[in-house]
Design a protein around this motif. Structure first.
Motif, PDB file in Angstrom:
ATOM      1  N   PHE A 354       0.789  -1.228   0.000  1.00 26.71           N
ATOM      2  CA  PHE A 354       0.000   0.000   0.000  1.00 26.71           C
ATOM      3  C   PHE A 354       0.829   1.289   0.000  1.00 26.71           C
ATOM      4  CE2 PHE A 354      -2.693  -3.219   2.159  1.00 26.71           C
ATOM      5  CZ  PHE A 354      -3.660  -3.317   1.173  1.00 26.71           C
ATOM      6  N   ASN A 355       2.127   1.186   0.205  1.00 20.66           N
ATOM      7  CA  ASN A 355       3.008   2.350   0.131  1.00 20.66           C
ATOM      8  C   ASN A 355       2.505   3.532   0.975  1.00 20.66           C
ATOM      9  OD1 ASN A 355       4.150   4.555  -2.547  1.00 20.66           O
ATOM     10  ND2 ASN A 355       5.146   4.028  -0.637  1.00 20.66           N
ATOM     11  N   PRO A 356       2.215   3.303   2.274  1.00 26.06           N
ATOM     12  CA  PRO A 356       1.737   4.403   3.120  1.00 26.06           C
ATOM     13  C   PRO A 356       2.886   5.263   3.625  1.00 26.06           C
ATOM     14  CG  PRO A 356       1.912   2.430   4.427  1.00 26.06           C
ATOM     15  CD  PRO A 356       2.294   2.039   3.012  1.00 26.06           C
ATOM     16  N   ARG A 357       2.540   6.436   4.130  1.00 23.46           N
ATOM     17  CA  ARG A 357       3.523   7.294   4.779  1.00 23.46           C
ATOM     18  C   ARG A 357       3.579   7.032   6.289  1.00 23.46           C
ATOM     19  NH1 ARG A 357       5.722   7.634   0.817  1.00 23.46           N
ATOM     20  NH2 ARG A 357       6.020   9.416  -0.578  1.00 23.46           N
ATOM     21  N   ALA A 358       2.525   6.406   6.820  1.00 24.72           N
ATOM     22  CA  ALA A 358       2.498   6.114   8.259  1.00 24.72           C
ATOM     23  C   ALA A 358       1.771   4.807   8.510  1.00 24.72           C
ATOM     24  CB  ALA A 358       1.808   7.244   9.017  1.00 24.72           C
ATOM     25  N   VAL A 359       2.281   4.045   9.476  1.00 23.04           N
ATOM     26  CA  VAL A 359       1.585   2.875  10.001  1.00 23.04           C
ATOM     27  C   VAL A 359       1.236   3.208  11.447  1.00 23.04           C
ATOM     28  CG1 VAL A 359       1.742   0.439  10.620  1.00 23.04           C
ATOM     29  CG2 VAL A 359       2.769   1.258   8.481  1.00 23.04           C
ATOM     30  N   LEU A 383      13.375  -6.773   5.888  1.00 24.17           N
ATOM     31  CA  LEU A 383      12.474  -7.429   4.943  1.00 24.17           C
ATOM     32  C   LEU A 383      11.848  -6.504   3.908  1.00 24.17           C
ATOM     33  CD1 LEU A 383      10.559  -9.788   7.407  1.00 24.17           C
ATOM     34  CD2 LEU A 383      12.456 -10.380   5.898  1.00 24.17           C
ATOM     35  N   GLY A 384      11.708  -5.222   4.241  1.00 28.03           N
ATOM     36  CA  GLY A 384      11.025  -4.302   3.340  1.00 28.03           C
ATOM     37  C   GLY A 384      11.944  -3.740   2.274  1.00 28.03           C
ATOM     38  N   MET A 385      11.338  -3.178   1.243  1.00 32.24           N
ATOM     39  CA  MET A 385      12.102  -2.492   0.213  1.00 32.24           C
ATOM     40  C   MET A 385      12.493  -1.124   0.763  1.00 32.24           C
ATOM     41  SD  MET A 385      10.107  -3.386  -3.351  1.00 32.24           S
ATOM     42  CE  MET A 385       8.669  -2.436  -2.891  1.00 32.24           C
ATOM     43  N   THR A 386      13.786  -0.852   0.808  1.00 29.53           N
ATOM     44  CA  THR A 386      14.294   0.362   1.452  1.00 29.53           C
ATOM     45  C   THR A 386      13.673   1.625   0.881  1.00 29.53           C
ATOM     46  OG1 THR A 386      16.395  -0.759   1.850  1.00 29.53           O
ATOM     47  CG2 THR A 386      16.370   1.640   2.039  1.00 29.53           C
ATOM     48  N   ALA A 387      13.484   1.673  -0.423  1.00 29.76           N
ATOM     49  CA  ALA A 387      12.933   2.874  -1.060  1.00 29.76           C
ATOM     50  C   ALA A 387      11.521   3.169  -0.570  1.00 29.76           C
ATOM     51  CB  ALA A 387      12.927   2.705  -2.567  1.00 29.76           C
ATOM     52  N   VAL A 388      10.816   2.128  -0.130  1.00 27.70           N
ATOM     53  CA  VAL A 388       9.435   2.295   0.330  1.00 27.70           C
ATOM     54  C   VAL A 388       9.387   2.442   1.848  1.00 27.70           C
ATOM     55  CG1 VAL A 388       7.123   1.263   0.389  1.00 27.70           C
ATOM     56  CG2 VAL A 388       8.577   0.973  -1.632  1.00 27.70           C
ATOM     57  N   THR A 389      10.023   1.506   2.563  1.00 23.99           N
ATOM     58  CA  THR A 389       9.967   1.532   4.025  1.00 23.99           C
ATOM     59  C   THR A 389      10.676   2.745   4.607  1.00 23.99           C
ATOM     60  OG1 THR A 389      11.955   0.154   4.188  1.00 23.99           O
ATOM     61  CG2 THR A 389       9.826  -0.978   4.162  1.00 23.99           C
ATOM     62  N   GLY A 390      11.685   3.251   3.904  1.00 24.44           N
ATOM     63  CA  GLY A 390      12.436   4.396   4.413  1.00 24.44           C
ATOM     64  C   GLY A 390      11.623   5.670   4.479  1.00 24.44           C
ATOM     65  N   ARG A 391      10.491   5.713   3.776  1.00 26.66           N
ATOM     66  CA  ARG A 391       9.657   6.916   3.761  1.00 26.66           C
ATOM     67  C   ARG A 391       8.380   6.728   4.582  1.00 26.66           C
ATOM     68  NH1 ARG A 391       8.973   9.283  -2.116  1.00 26.66           N
ATOM     69  NH2 ARG A 391       8.508  11.125  -0.860  1.00 26.66           N
ATOM     70  N   CYS A 392       8.330   5.643   5.326  1.00 19.55           N
ATOM     71  CA  CYS A 392       7.166   5.342   6.156  1.00 19.55           C
ATOM     72  C   CYS A 392       7.603   5.244   7.618  1.00 19.55           C
ATOM     73  CB  CYS A 392       6.514   4.038   5.701  1.00 19.55           C
ATOM     74  SG  CYS A 392       5.059   3.573   6.650  1.00 19.55           S
ATOM     75  N   ARG A 393       6.765   5.674   8.525  1.00 18.25           N
ATOM     76  CA  ARG A 393       7.125   5.632   9.942  1.00 18.25           C
ATOM     77  C   ARG A 393       6.011   4.999  10.766  1.00 18.25           C
ATOM     78  NH1 ARG A 393       5.796  11.683  12.115  1.00 18.25           N
ATOM     79  NH2 ARG A 393       4.136  12.154  10.635  1.00 18.25           N
ATOM     80  N   PHE A 394       6.414   4.351  11.853  1.00 23.36           N
ATOM     81  CA  PHE A 394       5.454   3.855  12.826  1.00 23.36           C
ATOM     82  C   PHE A 394       5.004   5.018  13.701  1.00 23.36           C
ATOM     83  CE2 PHE A 394       7.548  -0.376  12.275  1.00 23.36           C
ATOM     84  CZ  PHE A 394       6.404  -1.135  12.075  1.00 23.36           C
ATOM     85  N   LEU A 395       3.707   5.070  14.016  1.00 24.68           N
ATOM     86  CA  LEU A 395       3.165   6.049  14.950  1.00 24.68           C
ATOM     87  C   LEU A 395       2.279   5.327  15.953  1.00 24.68           C
ATOM     88  CD1 LEU A 395       2.058   8.902  12.500  1.00 24.68           C
ATOM     89  CD2 LEU A 395       4.093   8.887  13.958  1.00 24.68           C
ATOM     90  N   ALA A 396       2.361   5.709  17.211  1.00 23.78           N
ATOM     91  CA  ALA A 396       1.504   5.129  18.245  1.00 23.78           C
ATOM     92  C   ALA A 396       0.255   5.979  18.392  1.00 23.78           C
ATOM     93  CB  ALA A 396       2.256   5.046  19.571  1.00 23.78           C
TER      94      ALA A 396
END
Length: 428
Positions: A354-359, A383-396
């Motif tokens: 889904f290529n999100p900016r936030a999880v 495990l993730g593709m760096t180009a995609v996971t690097g622009r997404c962040r975990f938020l609580a």
């Protein structure tokens, strides 16, 4: 911002049809203009009638008529005068009223029923969660409890002089919003339950629109409109309950799928040799990261299904886990690490899809975020593709276990903003 409704329909209470003698096309135009003005004030905040006219493109005479009707329905009010530093007579400002119009969101989950209500302007009127073993109660008793919770909320709102504009019920499972049916909720043991019809037969007023939606979808909506990821047009929300649901906002809109079933990631099989799941399969993702999995590993003597004589709210279970950890029980940290690893593995798949900016981590994930996120992030980086996971962040999430009920309230409010004529004109 406008959001899709669960079934795409606007329900008009009896007695609120088009005014006598007004052609249908004129009624439609007026209804659209009422919505345009109400939404504009809702989104912009305090503004003068002349500003509304300029910014909506409607003429001042039309604005006067529309504002008068919205005031008569108790949806707008004037405050002021406004002093903007300009020469001339100060103007009154329009602002959202809705103090006597309420929206109710209710959630049924494995071990609680929650109710949350606000007025149209978002002022909280009711916020409660009641421990209840819905997993062991079955649909009949659970719907009875749900009806009791709704009845009490309606009574409380009546006492406050608030007219209920609608009810939306959040369910942890697949729902058919158009028919008001729970198709399947594995962790509740529900199959083909006509929830809306049952509530109506239990005494919910026919004048009050009742809709249902998936809990994760509603929680994602709440995060998008008022949570830690507010305004993020591409996000994924994970529920962090006994079951693990996923709500997806894509391009600023909920992603529901062809049948409204998108986001059922908790039942993706990740370990065929793992634990049995409530859906009937083995090794689903929620058997690795759901609250039941954490409890099973951290406090096995109080695992779900072994202590149903105790009504345990999720917060109580988490408090017990914290106590065990404080006492030095090594199983707690080991369990959190294991959940974190599987959380990272599943999230890698979601980010790739889904290529999100936030999880956004909800429920118990948010409570344990400081310990879960570092482990999950390490797994994600591998495990993730760096180009995609690097622009997404975990938020609580900061909305706790009430996120779905808050999202449910938003659905009701959006319905009123879309069609203000669903609220009756008040007697003078």
């Amino acid at each position: 911002m406008e959001h899709n409704q669960p079934d795409g329909r606007l329900v008009e209470p009896r007695g609120l049809g088009r005014p006598a003698g007004l052609p249908a096309d004129q009624t439609t135009v007026r209804r659209s203009n009422l919505s345009l003005v109400l939404r504009h004030v809702s989104e912009r905040g305090q503004c003068s009638r002349s500003a509304v006219a300029i910014e909506t493109g409607l003429n001042k005479t039309t604005i006067t008529s529309l504002v008068g009707e919205l005031q008569a329905r108790g949806l707008l009010k004037e405050i002021g005068p406004q002093h903007a530093g300009s020469v001339g007579r100060p103007s009154l400002a329009l602002t959202l009223d809705g103090a006597r119009v309420g929206a109710l969101g209710v959630e049924v989950n494995v071990d609680y029923v929650a109710a949350f209500a606000t007025d149209l302007a978002g002022r909280v009127l009711i916020d409660r969660r009641i421990g209840f073993d819905a997993m062991g109660a079955g649909p009949g008793r659970s719907l009875g409890k749900l009806s009791q919770v709704i009845d009490k909320a309606v009574t409380d709102l009546d006492r406050l002089g608030v007219t209920l504009a609608g009810i939306t019920v959040a369910i942890p499972g697949l729902v058919n919003a158009a028919t008001g049916t729970v198709v399947v909720a594995p962790n509740l043991g529900w199959h083909q339950v006509p929830l809306v019809d049952r509530l109506k037969s239990a005494g919910i007023s026919a004048r009050v629109p009742v809709t249902i939606d998936n809990d994760a979808n509603l929680a994602a909506l709440a995060e998008y409109t008022s949570g830690v990821a507010m305004g993020t047009p591409d996000l994924v929300y994970l529920t962090g309950e006994v079951g693990v649901g996923c709500g997806i906002i894509s391009g600023g809109r909920p992603l529901s799928g062809a049948d409204g079933f998108a986001g059922e990631v908790g039942h993706v099989v990740v370990d065929p040799s793992g634990e049995p799941c409530g859906c009937g399969r083995t090794g689903c993702w929620e058997t690795k990261v759901g609250l039941a999995a954490l409890v099973r590993m951290a406090v096995p003597d109080h695992a779900y299904g072994t202590d149903r004589h105790l009504l345990r709210d999720p917060e109580e279970r988490l408090a017990e886990i914290d106590q065990r950890r404080a006492e030095g029980d090594p199983r707690v940290d080991a369990a959190i690490t294991e959940v974190g690893r599987w959380l990272g593995r599943g999230t890698a798949l979601l980010i790739n899809l889904f290529n999100p900016r936030a999880v956004v981590l909800g429920g118990y994930f948010a409570r344990l975020a400081d310990r879960l996120i570092p482990v999950a992030q390490t797994e994600l980086d591998e495990l993730g593709m760096t180009a995609v996971t690097g622009r997404c962040r975990f938020l609580a999430s900061t909305l706790g276990f009430g996120a779905a009920a808050r999202g449910a309230v938003n659905v009701v409010i959006q319905r009123v903003l879309s069609d203000p004529t669903t609220i009756a004109i008040r007697d003078s």
